[in-house]
Design a protein around this motif. Sequence first.
Motif, mmCIF file in Angstrom:
data_model
loop_
_atom_site.group_PDB
_atom_site.id
_atom_site.type_symbol
_atom_site.label_atom_id
_atom_site.label_comp_id
_atom_site.label_asym_id
_atom_site.label_seq_id
_atom_site.Cartn_x
_atom_site.Cartn_y
_atom_site.Cartn_z
ATOM 1 N N SER A 268 30.081 41.393 36.751
ATOM 2 C CA SER A 268 29.604 42.462 37.226
ATOM 3 C C SER A 268 28.603 42.730 38.065
ATOM 4 C CB SER A 268 29.693 43.794 35.878
ATOM 5 O OG SER A 268 29.391 44.983 36.513
ATOM 6 N N ASP B 77 35.361 39.621 45.806
ATOM 7 C CA ASP B 77 35.554 38.659 44.851
ATOM 8 C C ASP B 77 34.023 38.173 44.115
ATOM 9 O OD1 ASP B 77 38.457 39.238 44.537
ATOM 10 O OD2 ASP B 77 38.316 37.631 46.111
ATOM 11 N N LYS C 150 36.945 45.388 36.836
ATOM 12 C CA LYS C 150 37.083 43.881 36.155
ATOM 13 C C LYS C 150 38.540 43.162 36.668
ATOM 14 C CE LYS C 150 36.169 41.682 31.730
ATOM 15 N NZ LYS C 150 37.343 40.670 32.103
ATOM 16 N N ASN C 151 38.620 42.166 36.883
ATOM 17 C CA ASN C 151 39.941 41.454 37.084
ATOM 18 C C ASN C 151 40.625 41.384 35.820
ATOM 19 O OD1 ASN C 151 39.548 41.004 39.796
ATOM 20 N ND2 ASN C 151 38.307 39.023 39.130
ATOM 21 N N GLU C 152 41.935 41.924 35.646
ATOM 22 C CA GLU C 152 42.642 41.940 34.483
ATOM 23 C C GLU C 152 43.352 40.496 34.124
ATOM 24 O OE1 GLU C 152 45.676 44.808 35.232
ATOM 25 O OE2 GLU C 152 44.309 46.507 35.297
ATOM 26 N N ASP C 153 43.775 39.717 35.190
ATOM 27 C CA ASP C 153 44.439 38.466 34.839
ATOM 28 C C ASP C 153 43.427 37.216 35.233
ATOM 29 O OD1 ASP C 153 46.680 40.125 34.347
ATOM 30 O OD2 ASP C 153 47.252 40.109 36.502
ATOM 31 N N ALA C 154 42.165 37.567 35.356
ATOM 32 C CA ALA C 154 41.217 36.361 35.897
ATOM 33 C C ALA C 154 39.821 36.697 35.438
ATOM 34 C CB ALA C 154 41.510 35.827 37.289
ATOM 35 N N HIS D 267 35.006 39.778 38.453
ATOM 36 C CA HIS D 267 35.089 41.243 38.816
ATOM 37 C C HIS D 267 35.323 41.196 40.311
ATOM 38 C CE1 HIS D 267 33.478 41.791 35.101
ATOM 39 N NE2 HIS D 267 33.345 43.284 35.254
ATOM 40 N N ARG D 268 35.728 42.653 41.114
ATOM 41 C CA ARG D 268 35.681 42.731 42.222
ATOM 42 C C ARG D 268 35.267 43.904 42.854
ATOM 43 N NH1 ARG D 268 40.821 43.540 40.022
ATOM 44 N NH2 ARG D 268 41.931 45.250 40.602
#
Length: 404
Positions: free
Chosen positions: A63, A59, A131-135, A138-139
Amino acid sequence: MMPQEHSRAETHRSGSLLLAVVTALFVMLSALHAQAADPLRVEGLRVVGDASRARIVIDVSASPDMRWFLVRAPHRLVLEFADVEYRHEDEPVKPRGLVSDIAFGPAGDGRSRLVLTGEGAFIVENVEIMKNEDAAGHRVVIDLVAGSDRQFEAALAEQIATTAGTEGAGLPVERRFTVVVDPGHGGADSGAKGVSGIYEKTITLAFGLELKKALEDTGRYEVHLTRDRDRFLRLDERVKIARRHEADLFISIHADAIRHRDVRGATVYTVSDSPSDAESAAKAVRENLADQIAGYAAQDAGDEVSDILADLVRRETDGFSLRFAKALVGQLSDEIGMIKNPHRFAGFQVLKAPDVPSVLVELGYLSNARDEEQLRDVEWRAQASAGIVAAIGLFADAKLGAAE
């Protein structure tokens, strides 16, 4: 106001406005610079999987500017980031399964490295930045699968050719049909107990060593054992050994015991999510509990992604397993006694290598006095080995012929 005084006032106001604009721009640029200078934050790192497959999720706050490469001796995957700050050190990440060690630190010139060491050779199946969708943030998602030294070296050679513009590793080395023989149980996991007190682990090891020699005596095969002595191996480690050697065939050897002492004969099992019968389902449950019986916690397989390509590989592998099982039943029926409906199937974990045709051979029942006597007899074991060697020959001929 006199014209001259008016001009001075306008000049003063213009100068003040310009100063304000310059100041605002300076503040804004300073803020942007400070924001740009903020290091990338690694806020979490986790590893899931087992000895045959692992997923690493990192996490990060944004990016990342990142590159990765392989290093040998030992087998390592190195991720290099530009200007990174680690925020997850309060909760040390424990390596598991295929990942034997995790280390991170500075690499000079404002860069930092995260080093993942493999428990043996591996293949990098996927490296993806998402890219994190709900926060926010990125991961980085990395998928590793157990592989052979040859596969790792090939990936390393390709990496060198790509980054340095050199030639590849040369012509591929010819390899023989490879068989991995897996003597079931071992060490703390004794397996079934015979009517005379002998343990399954002893019978399977003796048979495995004899089968290996019989196969090598043909001069045709490369043969490996998952264990050649009385030691414990987790189920996923057995699968990993098969994949590390790029096995064309995996044969797991067992000798069960059940309450009904009149039941006897050999059985050939292949993997399936839908068991062929209740006894096969119960057999799979018993074998899959081997790790826990020996005192090892079950490994979490993680959230690996099943895609169309993986499904196709799995189906083709299952097809090869079924073909070999059919050949094996045919040969063993001529050599030794078989149970009624000798080809059965259930969800055996040790047979789940996605790209290695695999069968589990139940040589007989240690709970039956006549079966146990046969299993302890060297001549009977040689006869059973001859049947398996003949079936492998038929399967190898068909598989190699189809590849030509």
